[in-house]
Design an enzyme around this catalytic site. Structure first.
Site, PDB file in Angstrom:
ATOM      1  N   PRO A  92       0.819  -1.220   0.000  1.00  0.00           N
ATOM      2  CA  PRO A  92       0.000   0.000   0.000  1.00  0.00           C
ATOM      3  C   PRO A  92       0.851   1.268   0.000  1.00  0.00           C
ATOM      4  O   PRO A  92       0.357   2.347  -0.315  1.00  0.00           O
ATOM      5  CB  PRO A  92      -0.836  -0.118   1.278  1.00  0.00           C
ATOM      6  CG  PRO A  92      -0.202  -1.192   2.089  1.00  0.00           C
ATOM      7  CD  PRO A  92       0.591  -2.055   1.172  1.00  0.00           C
ATOM      8  N   GLU A 119       2.988  -6.558   8.378  1.00  0.00           N
ATOM      9  CA  GLU A 119       3.289  -5.143   8.125  1.00  0.00           C
ATOM     10  C   GLU A 119       4.279  -4.952   6.976  1.00  0.00           C
ATOM     11  O   GLU A 119       4.828  -3.874   6.800  1.00  0.00           O
ATOM     12  CB  GLU A 119       3.829  -4.478   9.393  1.00  0.00           C
ATOM     13  CG  GLU A 119       2.856  -4.491  10.566  1.00  0.00           C
ATOM     14  CD  GLU A 119       1.559  -3.743  10.268  1.00  0.00           C
ATOM     15  OE1 GLU A 119       1.629  -2.599   9.798  1.00  0.00           O
ATOM     16  OE2 GLU A 119       0.486  -4.329  10.499  1.00  0.00           O
ATOM     17  N   ARG A 161      -3.507  -9.453 -20.276  1.00  0.00           N
ATOM     18  CA  ARG A 161      -4.388  -9.122 -21.390  1.00  0.00           C
ATOM     19  C   ARG A 161      -3.715  -8.222 -22.429  1.00  0.00           C
ATOM     20  O   ARG A 161      -4.220  -8.055 -23.526  1.00  0.00           O
ATOM     21  CB  ARG A 161      -5.702  -8.509 -20.896  1.00  0.00           C
ATOM     22  CG  ARG A 161      -5.568  -7.173 -20.220  1.00  0.00           C
ATOM     23  CD  ARG A 161      -6.886  -6.716 -19.641  1.00  0.00           C
ATOM     24  NE  ARG A 161      -7.829  -6.236 -20.653  1.00  0.00           N
ATOM     25  CZ  ARG A 161      -7.761  -5.060 -21.264  1.00  0.00           C
ATOM     26  NH1 ARG A 161      -6.782  -4.221 -20.994  1.00  0.00           N
ATOM     27  NH2 ARG A 161      -8.671  -4.715 -22.154  1.00  0.00           N
ATOM     28  N   ASP A 176      -9.468   1.155 -24.472  1.00  0.00           N
ATOM     29  CA  ASP A 176      -9.555   0.985 -23.016  1.00  0.00           C
ATOM     30  C   ASP A 176      -9.576   2.335 -22.315  1.00  0.00           C
ATOM     31  O   ASP A 176      -8.817   3.227 -22.673  1.00  0.00           O
ATOM     32  CB  ASP A 176      -8.309   0.265 -22.465  1.00  0.00           C
ATOM     33  CG  ASP A 176      -8.291  -1.212 -22.806  1.00  0.00           C
ATOM     34  OD1 ASP A 176      -9.302  -1.716 -23.306  1.00  0.00           O
ATOM     35  OD2 ASP A 176      -7.248  -1.829 -22.549  1.00  0.00           O
TER      36      ASP A 176
END
Ligand code: 6GU
Length: 273
Positions: A92, A119, A161, A176
């Site tokens: 994150p 963590e 993809r 896209d």
């Protein structure tokens, strides 16, 4: 492309056997190896984590299992003929994983993923491997997951993809949302298929008109409308040169106006639609 994933939850990566990524594997476009990190633990409890230096809550993933795993996996890969590995570290606190990063990664021959629990991983591991290969620390969005495995699934699907021969139709990702350069980064508008009437709901007449110019214009206006509603930041960020005369008209109807610098901002409104 070769993919290695090192995780304490190998079964979490089972979805790599199905759908688009599974098909890419079956077609020989992807060579996927999932490894259990605990193979590189040597104590009775297969310990992969320990308490953080400096104190604080949670646990930190230890250097040794990751180091031994990555050494062995990269050595095996080189031996099998792979080259040019990139280390992808889902976290994150990474930089945002965007379509641009997906395109970059799709051009590499070998991706090694290190999804962490707890963590995160002792900093020295990424530092060590950054001396040997490019390291991408990436976050898939502004929320916190319990571990990086789901992010690996997201990233591999976005990358797979883009590989030649995986989607079948090379045109498929030209439009896209977020394709580099496409539609100046607008979101895609709505799409429809048969039947022409469902539960009393028809489809926009223009799509049946056969008039390609008008259809393209309608799609563009819908893309502008949807982007203005869900991602106004994308409109504000847009180079105004990306908007033609009709775009400006549509934006004006939606409550947007050019500021002196040329970028668009939204007039304050009384009601939200
Ligand atoms: Cl890549 N990992 C975790 N644990 N949480 C996240 C993330 C990654 N991206 C957004 N949240």
């Amino acid at each position: 492309m070769r993919l290695d994933v090192v995780t304490i939850f190998p079964e979490y990566l089972e979805p790599l056997n199905v759908s688009l990524v599974g098909k890419a594997r079956a077609r020989g476009r992807l060579d996927v190896h999932v490894h259990d990190l605990r193979r590189w633990t040597y104590d009775r409890h297969n310990t992969v984590d320990d308490t953080p230096y400096g104190g604080g809550p949670g646990m930190v993933m230890k250097t040794e299992p990751w180091g031994d795993a990555l050494d062995e996996i990269t050595a095996d890969g080189y031996e099998a003929g792979a080259h040019g590995p990139v280390l992808v570290v889902p976290t994150p606190s990474g930089r945002p994983f965007t379509q641009e990063v997906a395109v970059e990664l799709s051009q590499r021959p070998w991706l090694v993923f290190t999804p962490a629990r707890y963590e995160g991983i002792d900093r020295r591991v990424t530092e060590e491997y950054a001396t040997r290969m490019p390291v991408y620390e990436v976050s898939i969005g502004d929320y916190v997951l319990a571990g990086g495995e789901a992010a690996v699934l997201v990233i591999t699907e976005a990358v797979a993809r883009l590989l030649p021969g995986v989607l079948g139709n090379a045109e498929s990702h030209r439009d896209d949302s977020f394709a580099p350069g496409a539609m100046a980064n607008l979101l895609e508008g709505p799409v429809y298929t048969k039947p022409p009437v469902w539960r009393g709901r028809g489809i926009p007449d223009v799509l049946l008109s056969g008039h390609h110019g008008r259809i393209a214009r309608w799609r563009r206006d819908e893309a502008l409308r949807r982007t203005a509603l869900h991602r106004p930041d994308l409109i504000e960020r847009c180079d105004p040169a990306a908007f033609d005369k009709k775009d400006r008209e549509t934006l004006s109807i939606l409550g947007w106006a050019p500021e002196p610098g040329g970028r668009f901002w939204r007039r304050p409104r009384d009601v939200e639609e």
